[in-house]
Write a protein that holds these residues in place. Sequence first.
Motif, PDB file in Angstrom:
ATOM      1  N   TRP A 244       0.808  -1.222   0.047  1.00 46.65           N
ATOM      2  CA  TRP A 244      -0.093  -0.006   0.024  1.00 46.65           C
ATOM      3  C   TRP A 244       0.719   1.303  -0.116  1.00 46.65           C
ATOM      4  CZ3 TRP A 244      -4.483  -0.236  -2.117  1.00 46.65           C
ATOM      5  CH2 TRP A 244      -5.368  -1.747  -1.637  1.00 46.65           C
ATOM      6  N   LEU A 245       1.961   1.387   0.816  1.00 45.19           N
ATOM      7  CA  LEU A 245       2.928   2.523   0.736  1.00 45.19           C
ATOM      8  C   LEU A 245       3.292   2.640  -0.613  1.00 45.19           C
ATOM      9  CD1 LEU A 245       4.434   1.912   4.158  1.00 45.19           C
ATOM     10  CD2 LEU A 245       2.859   3.695   3.588  1.00 45.19           C
ATOM     11  N   GLU A 246       3.706   1.726  -1.445  1.00 46.32           N
ATOM     12  CA  GLU A 246       4.064   1.764  -2.818  1.00 46.32           C
ATOM     13  C   GLU A 246       3.300   2.272  -3.746  1.00 46.32           C
ATOM     14  OE1 GLU A 246       5.652  -1.961  -3.609  1.00 46.32           O
ATOM     15  OE2 GLU A 246       7.247  -2.043  -2.480  1.00 46.32           O
ATOM     16  N   GLN A 247       1.859   2.382  -3.227  1.00 52.52           N
ATOM     17  CA  GLN A 247       0.819   2.926  -4.300  1.00 52.52           C
ATOM     18  C   GLN A 247       0.725   4.109  -4.538  1.00 52.52           C
ATOM     19  OE1 GLN A 247      -0.653   0.133  -6.170  1.00 52.52           O
ATOM     20  NE2 GLN A 247       0.922  -0.810  -4.970  1.00 52.52           N
ATOM     21  N   ASP A 248       0.291   4.677  -5.496  1.00 49.86           N
ATOM     22  CA  ASP A 248       0.071   5.930  -5.896  1.00 49.86           C
ATOM     23  C   ASP A 248      -0.945   6.597  -5.294  1.00 49.86           C
ATOM     24  OD1 ASP A 248      -2.085   5.517  -7.497  1.00 49.86           O
ATOM     25  OD2 ASP A 248      -0.806   5.635  -9.504  1.00 49.86           O
ATOM     26  N   ASP A 249      -1.327   8.000  -5.144  1.00 46.84           N
ATOM     27  CA  ASP A 249      -2.276   8.679  -4.597  1.00 46.84           C
ATOM     28  C   ASP A 249      -3.626   8.121  -5.027  1.00 46.84           C
ATOM     29  OD1 ASP A 249      -0.510   9.808  -3.189  1.00 46.84           O
ATOM     30  OD2 ASP A 249      -0.984  11.767  -4.043  1.00 46.84           O
ATOM     31  N   LYS A 250      -3.777   7.878  -6.404  1.00 45.07           N
ATOM     32  CA  LYS A 250      -5.045   7.551  -6.762  1.00 45.07           C
ATOM     33  C   LYS A 250      -5.584   6.157  -6.519  1.00 45.07           C
ATOM     34  CE  LYS A 250      -7.475   6.957 -11.503  1.00 45.07           C
ATOM     35  NZ  LYS A 250      -7.321   6.773 -12.855  1.00 45.07           N
ATOM     36  N   GLN A 251      -4.563   5.306  -6.305  1.00 45.47           N
ATOM     37  CA  GLN A 251      -4.946   3.870  -5.785  1.00 45.47           C
ATOM     38  C   GLN A 251      -5.314   3.857  -4.450  1.00 45.47           C
ATOM     39  OE1 GLN A 251      -5.194   1.169  -7.635  1.00 45.47           O
ATOM     40  NE2 GLN A 251      -4.939   2.297  -9.224  1.00 45.47           N
ATOM     41  N   ILE A 252      -4.533   4.716  -3.610  1.00 48.02           N
ATOM     42  CA  ILE A 252      -4.957   4.531  -2.187  1.00 48.02           C
ATOM     43  C   ILE A 252      -6.271   5.539  -1.912  1.00 48.02           C
ATOM     44  CG2 ILE A 252      -4.296   5.954  -0.193  1.00 48.02           C
ATOM     45  CD1 ILE A 252      -1.383   5.418  -0.458  1.00 48.02           C
ATOM     46  N   LEU A 253      -6.410   6.486  -2.757  1.00 46.60           N
ATOM     47  CA  LEU A 253      -7.910   6.925  -2.581  1.00 46.60           C
ATOM     48  C   LEU A 253      -8.929   6.077  -3.016  1.00 46.60           C
ATOM     49  CD1 LEU A 253      -9.210   9.688  -2.176  1.00 46.60           C
ATOM     50  CD2 LEU A 253      -8.939  10.283  -4.179  1.00 46.60           C
ATOM     51  N   GLN A 254      -8.617   5.508  -4.113  1.00 49.35           N
ATOM     52  CA  GLN A 254      -9.948   4.463  -4.656  1.00 49.35           C
ATOM     53  C   GLN A 254      -9.972   3.422  -3.826  1.00 49.35           C
ATOM     54  OE1 GLN A 254     -11.818   5.044  -7.250  1.00 49.35           O
ATOM     55  NE2 GLN A 254     -11.012   6.938  -7.496  1.00 49.35           N
ATOM     56  N   ASN A 255      -8.980   2.832  -3.169  1.00 50.38           N
ATOM     57  CA  ASN A 255      -8.980   1.477  -2.684  1.00 50.38           C
ATOM     58  C   ASN A 255      -9.073   1.608  -0.931  1.00 50.38           C
ATOM     59  OD1 ASN A 255      -8.605  -0.759  -4.672  1.00 50.38           O
ATOM     60  ND2 ASN A 255      -7.030   0.856  -4.978  1.00 50.38           N
ATOM     61  N   LEU A 256      -8.933   2.727  -0.360  1.00 53.01           N
ATOM     62  CA  LEU A 256      -8.819   2.753   1.176  1.00 53.01           C
ATOM     63  C   LEU A 256      -9.820   3.880   1.634  1.00 53.01           C
ATOM     64  CD1 LEU A 256      -5.049   2.219   1.851  1.00 53.01           C
ATOM     65  CD2 LEU A 256      -7.134   0.817   1.693  1.00 53.01           C
ATOM     66  N   SER A 257     -10.634   4.380   0.710  1.00 50.89           N
ATOM     67  CA  SER A 257     -11.742   5.229   1.051  1.00 50.89           C
ATOM     68  C   SER A 257     -13.080   4.813   0.532  1.00 50.89           C
ATOM     69  CB  SER A 257     -11.522   6.735   0.194  1.00 50.89           C
ATOM     70  OG  SER A 257     -12.634   7.705   0.551  1.00 50.89           O
ATOM     71  N   THR A 258     -14.020   5.109   1.521  1.00 50.43           N
ATOM     72  CA  THR A 258     -15.372   4.586   1.133  1.00 50.43           C
ATOM     73  C   THR A 258     -16.089   5.691   0.199  1.00 50.43           C
ATOM     74  OG1 THR A 258     -16.108   5.995   3.261  1.00 50.43           O
ATOM     75  CG2 THR A 258     -15.920   3.349   3.275  1.00 50.43           C
ATOM     76  N   SER A 259     -15.415   6.958   0.037  1.00 54.84           N
ATOM     77  CA  SER A 259     -15.966   8.073  -0.788  1.00 54.84           C
ATOM     78  C   SER A 259     -15.108   8.735  -1.532  1.00 54.84           C
ATOM     79  CB  SER A 259     -16.883   9.104   0.365  1.00 54.84           C
ATOM     80  OG  SER A 259     -15.819   9.258   1.407  1.00 54.84           O
ATOM     81  N   PRO A 260     -14.214   8.223  -2.179  1.00 50.17           N
ATOM     82  CA  PRO A 260     -13.089   8.779  -3.016  1.00 50.17           C
ATOM     83  C   PRO A 260     -13.197   9.913  -3.585  1.00 50.17           C
ATOM     84  CG  PRO A 260     -13.643   6.720  -4.057  1.00 50.17           C
ATOM     85  CD  PRO A 260     -14.659   6.961  -2.883  1.00 50.17           C
ATOM     86  N   LEU A 261     -14.357  10.369  -3.993  1.00 51.35           N
ATOM     87  CA  LEU A 261     -14.562  11.570  -4.790  1.00 51.35           C
ATOM     88  C   LEU A 261     -14.964  12.902  -3.758  1.00 51.35           C
ATOM     89  CD1 LEU A 261     -17.034  10.619  -7.679  1.00 51.35           C
ATOM     90  CD2 LEU A 261     -14.475  10.927  -7.709  1.00 51.35           C
TER      91      LEU A 261
END
Length: 313
Positions: A244-261
């Motif tokens: 997870w620490l290697e992922q870019d911001d978009k991947q973290i936002l999309q996968n670790l948020s319930t409301s990425p937008l």
Amino acid sequence: MPLLVDGERVGPGLPTAELLRAHPHLEEKAKLLRSRPARVVEPKGLLYVQQREFAVTTPEDGSVSILGSDDATTCHIVVLRHTGSGATCLTHCDGSDTEAEVSLIMSSVKSFSNTAGCGRSALLSFPVCCFSQRLLHRVSAAIVVDVGAFDLQPDDVHLVTFCVTELNDREEKDIHLPIIYGIAVNVKTAEIFPATFPEKGPDEDLRSAHILTGARLTNIYDAKMEQLHIGPYFWRPFPHVDFWLEQDDKQILQNLSTSPLAEPPHFVSHIRSTLTFLKEHPFPSRSLFPDRKPRIYKKNDEGLWEQVCSDRI
């Protein structure tokens, strides 16, 4: 005993739209609340509550005058106040175990109200963001379930402010966002207002790590001693933390948020900081809480949290 609005019982399962039609002043109060600009709350006298935490205190507290929380998108922030004693609870919960959470905060408020002799518990605020028309009905249904949990309590709870779903929604470039991300309550005056918080400590990463590893709702404050208690918390090594620490911001936002937008701008940096903390402390029983005692904080003369040694308490 029932959940009441204007002395009338709100039946469990009542849709939000029907509740507002029956009690239109709730919508007017929500409009008034969301029309107020968010106030910046400085650390002095503040007790900040993170997700899956709650705190209860009274107007007699000499250290804490403001309870607050923010970054609420799919979560809800609840303020419960006893009108007799003034005992006030603020919690930031995500619906993981609503009935148990409601029972816990109700009993916590009542523990400060047994000698009041009069008064009632009043649910002063229950704001939730509505961030997507696609999810609107699902979020609304969740709110109905959560409100229904108060209907199961043995004491009357009076719904005073209700700022949820479409009442807390704005649209920007076809994206639905919350109007209110955070609120604060003045324990002395019972005033509730939209708020932001430059400081969210102490132990922000530690508390966030506790949440990310599956914490249950936790009381973090001893109002009688006027002390903030953090932990002891224990977790197993976070799975795939390096990945997870290697992922870019978009991947973290999309996968670790319930409301990425709908997340606030600092969401990704906050998650990265929490993941880094989890990597550095895979076994908190060794590195953070070897003595199995909480970290204890008190307000100093400047009104800021200062850690004290547990053997001095």
